[in-house]
Design a protein around this motif. Structure first.
Motif: not given
Length: 683
Positions: A599-609
């Protein structure tokens, strides 16, 4: 007590449980099923003495008192001038007899076409043919059940000695069957009209009044070569008869019909044709169409009106060799048929549960069935004429066991979930020729069960604790050192449920990370509903407890770096972002259970500059991850009516919580509430 052995474990069954199983089998499954039907006793010999039978086919009289089991048999007198009707006890003891003349004035033959017993009225009825037309019914002779002091059957005191029958255009030609309606005492006769064009069923009141009459103008009961030859009347007054052709297989030709008390119409017995076609029994209806005197009743109905019996031809008899005859019973309640008696070769001296002669009459009394195998012709290989009684608990039959196995109520492969679903196994529709000695179950996964003792149940349950395809088998052995064994099998497809992947951000808190900083991802909230934790086990009683332990965790970080696979639920990663604007990275987790399900799960991550603005949380639109690809559905999962409960992923809103501890708590609550989160949780 008897014991049930499963694998190496032994479970004792309490007497109360046995009693309940026996009661169920007697009430529901009789006469075929958990309580084996077999021969109870047999007696008889050729001869002219008391209790012996001399050329019984010449005087086709046979009847059984449905209440006390008394047996009435006709045979030929020593001087050939009369038919001797003997009254015998169920065990064969002579209680009375009477000589009935075979000839009238001028030695004109008087045909005797059947005997019927009315226990309530204490009467015996004998159907006699007329002098002018030997095959036209003339009158019904009446005798009292209670013999005289000299052991003679005599007309009832103060009552008529006979009843008259219709004549002229209403005459009954070629009568073949007479019986008593237990609901009102009427006599019911099956014959033909004077021109022999149509079957006729006629009621005659015990008060000598002509009653209802049915003329089969549509020839429903006389299809070509398949005319009805016998009738039986149930306790509610319904008349039953069968049509068929002994040349054709029974499933194609034999049909059952019923008429109401007033004989106003005829209709098919509900479910009979469908049962015949689905069960595809091979023999045709057995009858002697070449002779008016077929030897007594060829069909019968149980006194409770639930089981209709008839004979079926499996191998025709000849003038010198016995055939193979079976008696079938159709349950008017369950809508199914069973072979309940016979169906294997007769051997002289070894004819246990065998019927060798085609015209052998049958009659029911209580839960028992009585057959008069009258050995016609004498001098052949039939052995002596004998009366055989069989019923529940009888033994000694050497008929094969026709085992049938249904899994979850169907006779086809079933798909279930490992450690979740409980499979039911039912062999109660098996056709048995005697009492059961033991029942063995093999489930195909290394587990087995054996049930011994009187009347063991023919059903059980089992939970599969491993995935795979298994062949389950039941073996039923009847009593005796050489008791036959029958077996039946079925397929069970067992699949593991897919795990539920859950990806969380353990460090740092929040939904955005600094470029170059170490990020720890956590999959410890992933769940395998059919797994077992280390040191735990799946059991028959509880199934599999479920586990958060996975075989592997595959991580993809969405930034071009190489994917990683771990055996622990956490992993660390550093994201680069040389620009000042924040970047979005889609992190993907794929978990694999110990059974190989994923089974698969995803997360959207914000990488700050660096440098760049610090976002307390990504915008709402950015937080909604794309739909993850669905994992393969295991057998049994997601189907309508599936017994295994389906675990849902935690709600997306749990991921919007800033603190990891709160997110994990929310996820656990969501799983407990079917994947929708607890009421009142806030995003």
């Amino acid at each position: 007590m008897f014991e049930r052995r499963r694998g190496r474990r032994r479970i004792s069954i309490a007497p109360a449980t046995i009693a309940a199983a026996v009661l169920f089998s007697c009430v529901v499954a009789a006469p075929a099923g958990a309580v084996g039907f077999g021969q109870i006793e047999a007696w008889g010999a050729a001869g002219t003495g008391p209790g012996q039978f001399n050329e019984p086919a010449e005087c086709a009289l046979f009847g059984v008192d449905p209440v006390d089991g008394g047996i009435y048999v006709g045979d030929l007198s020593v001087d050939n001038q009369s038919c001797r009707l003997q009254k015998l006890s169920p065990a064969g003891k002579v209680e009375a007899s009477v000589a009935i003349p075979r000839f009238g004035a001028g030695k004109t033959p008087l045909g005797l076409h059947g005997v019927a017993i009315d226990h309530g009225a204490k009467r015996i009825y004998v159907l006699e043919g007329g002098e002018s037309l030997a095959y036209t019914a003339k009158r019904i002779l009446i005798y009292s059940i209670e013999p005289s002091g000299s052991g003679q059957l005599v007309p009832p005191a103060g009552g008529p000695a006979s009843l008259t029958l219709p004549s002229g255009s209403q005459a009954l030609r070629n009568p073949t069957s007479i019986t008593v309606d237990p609901s009102n005492g009427d006599l019911v006769i099956l014959a033909e009209d004077p021109k022999k064009e149509h079957a006729v069923i006629q009621r005659i009141g015990a008060d000598d009044k002509t009653g209802a009459r049915f003329v089969d103008l549509g020839n429903v009961l006389r299809p070509p070569g398949e005319g009805a030859r016998a009738i039986a009347v149930g306790p509610d007054g319904t008349t039953y008869t069968l049509t068929g052709n002994q040349v054709e297989p029974g499933s194609q030709a034999t049909r059952a019909w019923e008429l109401p008390t007033n004989l106003a119409s005829v209709k098919a017995v509900s479910g009979f044709a469908a049962a015949a076609e689905s069960e595809d029994w091979k023999g045709g209806l057995l009858k002697d169409a070449a002779s008016v005197a077929v030897g007594g009743p060829q069909i019968s109905i149980s006194p409770d009106g639930q089981m209709l019996y008839w004979k079926e031809n499996q191998e025709s008899s000849s003038s010198s060799e016995p055939g193979v005859i079976a008696v079938r019973g159709y349950s008017l309640v369950k809508g199914a048929t069973s072979v309940v008696y016979g169906g294997h070769p007769y051997e002289e001296g070894k004819g246990v549960c065998a019927i060798g002669t085609g015209p052998a009459p049958i009659a029911a009394t209580g839960e028992k069935l009585v057959v008069f195998d009258h050995a016609f012709p004498l001098g052949g290989g039939y052995g002596p004429p004998r009366v055989v009684t069989f019923g529940p608990g009888g033994s000694g039959c050497n008929a094969e066991v026709a085992a049938k196995l249904a899994l979850d109520g169907v006779e086809e492969p079933v798909s279930v979930q490992k450690g979740v679903d409980v499979v039911s196994f039912d062999a109660s529709e098996s056709e048995l020729g005697g009492q059961i000695e033991k029942v063995e179950w093999e489930f195909g996964d290394g587990e087995s069960e054996e049930v011994v003792g009187p009347d063991p149940a023919l059903s059980t349950t089992h939970r599969y604790l491993h995935a795979g395809t298994f062949t389950a088998t039941v073996r039923i052995k009847l009593v005796g050192p050489e008791g036959p064994t029958g077996e039946a099998s079925g397929m069970v497809e067992v699949g593991a449920a897919s795990p539920q992947a859950f990806l969380d951000l353990l460090e740092p808190s929040g939904f955005s990370v600094a470029a170059g900083g170490t990020v720890v991802f956590d999959a410890s909230e992933s769940w395998d509903p059919t797994g077992a934790p280390a040191g735990g086990e799946c059991t028959q009683a509880t199934g599999c407890p479920g586990s958060s332990e996975m075989a592997s965790y595959a991580w993809s970080f969405g930034d071009g770096s190489a994917p990683q696979t771990t055996t622990v639920p956490t992993v660390s990663h550093q994201f680069a972002n040389p620009d000042s604007a924040p970047l979005l990275r889609l992190v993907t987790l794929t978990v694999e259970s110990v059974e190989g399900q994923t089974d698969t799960d995803t997360r959207l991550i914000t990488v700050r500059g660096t440098p760049g603005p610090v976002l307390s949380a990504p915008a709402e639109a950015l937080l909604a991850p794309p739909a993850a690809p669905s994992a393969p559905t295991p057998p049994g999962r997601g189907k309508p009516g599936s017994k295994g409960g389906r675990h849902h992923k935690p709600a997306v809103r749990c991921r919007r919580l800033k603190k990891a501890s709160k997110r994990r708590k929310c996820a656990r609550a969501a799983r407990a509430h079917g994947g929708h989160g607890p009421r009142g949780s806030k995003s």
